[in-house]
Design a protein around this motif. Structure first.
Motif, PDB file in Angstrom:
ATOM      1  N   ALA A  58      11.383 -32.300 -19.223  1.00 16.37           N
ATOM      2  CA  ALA A  58      10.856 -30.988 -19.616  1.00 16.37           C
ATOM      3  C   ALA A  58      11.905 -30.192 -20.391  1.00 16.37           C
ATOM      4  O   ALA A  58      11.583 -29.509 -21.369  1.00 16.37           O
ATOM      5  CB  ALA A  58      10.397 -30.212 -18.383  1.00 16.37           C
ATOM      6  N   CYS A  59      13.158 -30.275 -19.967  1.00 15.82           N
ATOM      7  CA  CYS A  59      14.239 -29.579 -20.670  1.00 15.82           C
ATOM      8  C   CYS A  59      14.445 -30.154 -22.072  1.00 15.82           C
ATOM      9  O   CYS A  59      14.575 -29.410 -23.048  1.00 15.82           O
ATOM     10  CB  CYS A  59      15.543 -29.685 -19.883  1.00 15.82           C
ATOM     11  SG  CYS A  59      15.569 -28.746 -18.348  1.00 15.82           S
ATOM     12  N   ALA A 114      10.533 -25.472 -15.332  1.00 16.34           N
ATOM     13  CA  ALA A 114      11.247 -25.363 -16.602  1.00 16.34           C
ATOM     14  C   ALA A 114      10.690 -24.223 -17.444  1.00 16.34           C
ATOM     15  O   ALA A 114      11.450 -23.434 -18.038  1.00 16.34           O
ATOM     16  CB  ALA A 114      11.154 -26.689 -17.358  1.00 16.34           C
ATOM     17  N   THR A 115       9.365 -24.088 -17.506  1.00 23.39           N
ATOM     18  CA  THR A 115       8.743 -23.021 -18.285  1.00 23.39           C
ATOM     19  C   THR A 115       9.148 -21.649 -17.771  1.00 23.39           C
ATOM     20  O   THR A 115       9.448 -20.735 -18.552  1.00 23.39           O
ATOM     21  CB  THR A 115       7.212 -23.161 -18.251  1.00 23.39           C
ATOM     22  OG1 THR A 115       6.836 -24.421 -18.824  1.00 23.39           O
ATOM     23  CG2 THR A 115       6.548 -22.041 -19.033  1.00 23.39           C
ATOM     24  N   ALA A 116       9.167 -21.499 -16.443  1.00 19.31           N
ATOM     25  CA  ALA A 116       9.578 -20.215 -15.850  1.00 19.31           C
ATOM     26  C   ALA A 116      11.017 -19.892 -16.222  1.00 19.31           C
ATOM     27  O   ALA A 116      11.344 -18.744 -16.549  1.00 19.31           O
ATOM     28  CB  ALA A 116       9.410 -20.267 -14.334  1.00 19.31           C
ATOM     29  N   ALA A 147      15.722 -15.812  -6.498  1.00 21.08           N
ATOM     30  CA  ALA A 147      15.382 -16.691  -7.609  1.00 21.08           C
ATOM     31  C   ALA A 147      13.915 -17.098  -7.527  1.00 21.08           C
ATOM     32  O   ALA A 147      13.339 -17.216  -6.443  1.00 21.08           O
ATOM     33  CB  ALA A 147      16.266 -17.940  -7.583  1.00 21.08           C
ATOM     34  N   ALA A 148      13.281 -17.313  -8.678  1.00 22.03           N
ATOM     35  CA  ALA A 148      11.891 -17.773  -8.716  1.00 22.03           C
ATOM     36  C   ALA A 148      11.795 -19.160  -8.077  1.00 22.03           C
ATOM     37  O   ALA A 148      12.777 -19.905  -8.029  1.00 22.03           O
ATOM     38  CB  ALA A 148      11.391 -17.814 -10.153  1.00 22.03           C
ATOM     39  N   PHE A 149      10.599 -19.522  -7.591  1.00 25.32           N
ATOM     40  CA  PHE A 149      10.412 -20.800  -6.912  1.00 25.32           C
ATOM     41  C   PHE A 149       9.126 -21.477  -7.358  1.00 25.32           C
ATOM     42  O   PHE A 149       8.084 -20.836  -7.527  1.00 25.32           O
ATOM     43  CB  PHE A 149      10.362 -20.596  -5.394  1.00 25.32           C
ATOM     44  CG  PHE A 149       9.954 -21.845  -4.650  1.00 25.32           C
ATOM     45  CD1 PHE A 149      10.817 -22.920  -4.549  1.00 25.32           C
ATOM     46  CD2 PHE A 149       8.697 -21.949  -4.067  1.00 25.32           C
ATOM     47  CE1 PHE A 149      10.431 -24.077  -3.876  1.00 25.32           C
ATOM     48  CE2 PHE A 149       8.307 -23.101  -3.391  1.00 25.32           C
ATOM     49  CZ  PHE A 149       9.182 -24.168  -3.300  1.00 25.32           C
ATOM     50  N   VAL A 150       9.205 -22.810  -7.512  1.00 26.21           N
ATOM     51  CA  VAL A 150       8.041 -23.627  -7.836  1.00 26.21           C
ATOM     52  C   VAL A 150       8.040 -24.830  -6.890  1.00 26.21           C
ATOM     53  O   VAL A 150       9.057 -25.515  -6.741  1.00 26.21           O
ATOM     54  CB  VAL A 150       8.070 -24.121  -9.293  1.00 26.21           C
ATOM     55  CG1 VAL A 150       6.816 -24.944  -9.598  1.00 26.21           C
ATOM     56  CG2 VAL A 150       8.177 -22.959 -10.267  1.00 26.21           C
ATOM     57  N   GLY A 151       6.894 -25.073  -6.224  1.00 19.79           N
ATOM     58  CA  GLY A 151       6.839 -26.204  -5.305  1.00 19.79           C
ATOM     59  C   GLY A 151       5.419 -26.522  -4.876  1.00 19.79           C
ATOM     60  O   GLY A 151       4.450 -26.143  -5.539  1.00 19.79           O
TER      61      GLY A 151
END
Length: 343
Positions: A89-90, A312-314, A159-163
């Motif tokens: 993604a990066c 990655a988008t966030a 920090a933002a979180f995605v899971g």
């Protein structure tokens, strides 16, 4: 006789006849210079076989196009897979990922964060240990460098979180196990290495109460990263001693379940469906090896690709806008029930 090696950009500027500021502008962004100038620079690079010291250049910038990616243990195929997805993604967004493993050591996670900060990354994507993480270090770095957590949540850091939505996913597999046979007991670590395990325990308790069954939680003592060994030795001892009140075992993660499957085989217990089977075993995560166990493991699949892309988008959004969201973002994806032969 070989020409002298060019040691730095000043020497390259002198020998190519192109000014140092123009070269810096090109190396920072090739499209920022005119096409004819870009062609001259690229021809000179080819002729003199010169490549700039990217590390030295980055040290002179406020930030770079590098993104640090830290996972607990790359030897674990689960983190290898999700780390690879984040890395891709990066790359697709034009960033250079620096993928680091903490090798199962929380203290190394903190060292990795400090080392990354000195490299002036554009941002950091971190899959933290959770309970064992140095939260002060994570909080400090996240205030200085755009940071997004994935896989394991530490809400206090800001920090933002995605899971994955563990309440949804555990509820899904508990419902299936209750519907298709005896209600499940939960097998987990006494001291979880990852905060997901605590959430899954709560989700199990909630789901069992919802379905009107008594909850039974059995734990492996201690802590560590050798889940298969723990599942085989301690889980196997529980099976041998008849410690599970029902014939269905839901393991907190697939690696524990894989160890359990090995233990059941050694004990001569047949795992699977039907009257001829002694025990059912299920897991969570859809570990890359879970489809190849014998029998193959019933589990919950996490959407690696979606988690990686959203994390990655966030991060890129925070980098591009130069500021974090006014409220902490948490994005949870639903798990998918994967039915195989073990339960």
């Amino acid at each position: 006789m070989n020409p002298p090696k060019i040691r730095n950009m000043e020497e390259f500027a002198a020998i190519s006849g192109i000014s140092r500021p123009t070269l810096s502008k090109y190396f920072n962004n090739p499209d920022s210079v005119r096409k004819t100038t870009r062609q001259r620079i690229e021809a000179a690079l080819e002729q003199h076989d010169y490549r700039p010291n990217v590390y030295a250049m980055n040290q002179n910038r406020q930030t770079t196009r590098n993104v640090g990616v830290i996972v607990p243990n790359l030897a674990d195929p689960f983190f290898n897979e999700i780390g690879r997805a984040v890395e891709v993604a990066c790359l697709e967004a034009g960033y250079s990922p620096i993928l680091l493993s903490s090798h199962g050591k929380p203290e190394l996670e903190a060292e990795n964060l400090v080392s990354l900060r000195s490299l002036k990354p554009a941002g950091v994507l971190l899959a933290p240990f959770g309970r064992a993480s140095d939260r002060k270090t994570i909080e400090k770095v996240s205030k200085e460098v755009p940071t997004v957590l994935f896989d394991a949540n530490i809400s206090e850091t800001g920090a933002a979180f995605v899971g994955t939505d563990n309440f949804q996913s555990v509820g899904l597999i508990v419902e299936y196990l209750c519907r298709s046979g005896e209600p499940p007991c939960l097998f987990e670590m006494e001291i979880p290495s990852n905060p997901n395990a605590l959430t899954r325990r709560q989700a199990y308790l909630q789901s069992m109460e919802h379905h009107g069954f008594a909850a039974h939680i059995l734990q492996a003592k201690g802590m560590g990263w050798d889940f298969e060994e723990i599942g085989q030795s301690e889980g196997g001892a529980l099976i041998r001693d008849g410690a599970f009140p029902t014939n269905t075992i839901l393991c907190s993660n697939d690696r524990l379940a894989i160890g359990m499957l090995s233990a059941a085989y050694k004990l001569g217990r047949k795992v699977g469906h039907g009257a001829t089977c002694d025990i059912r075993i299920a897991g969570h995560d859809d570990h890359p090896f879970s489809r190849f166990t014998c029998p193959s493991l019933t589990t919950i699949a996490q959407d690696y690709a979606a988690i990686a892309e959203r994390a990655a988008t966030a991060l890129f959004r925070i980098i591009d806008t130069g500021k974090s969201p006014s409220e902490r973002e948490e994005t949870l994806f639903e798990g998918k029930l994967v039915l195989r032969d073990s339960a």
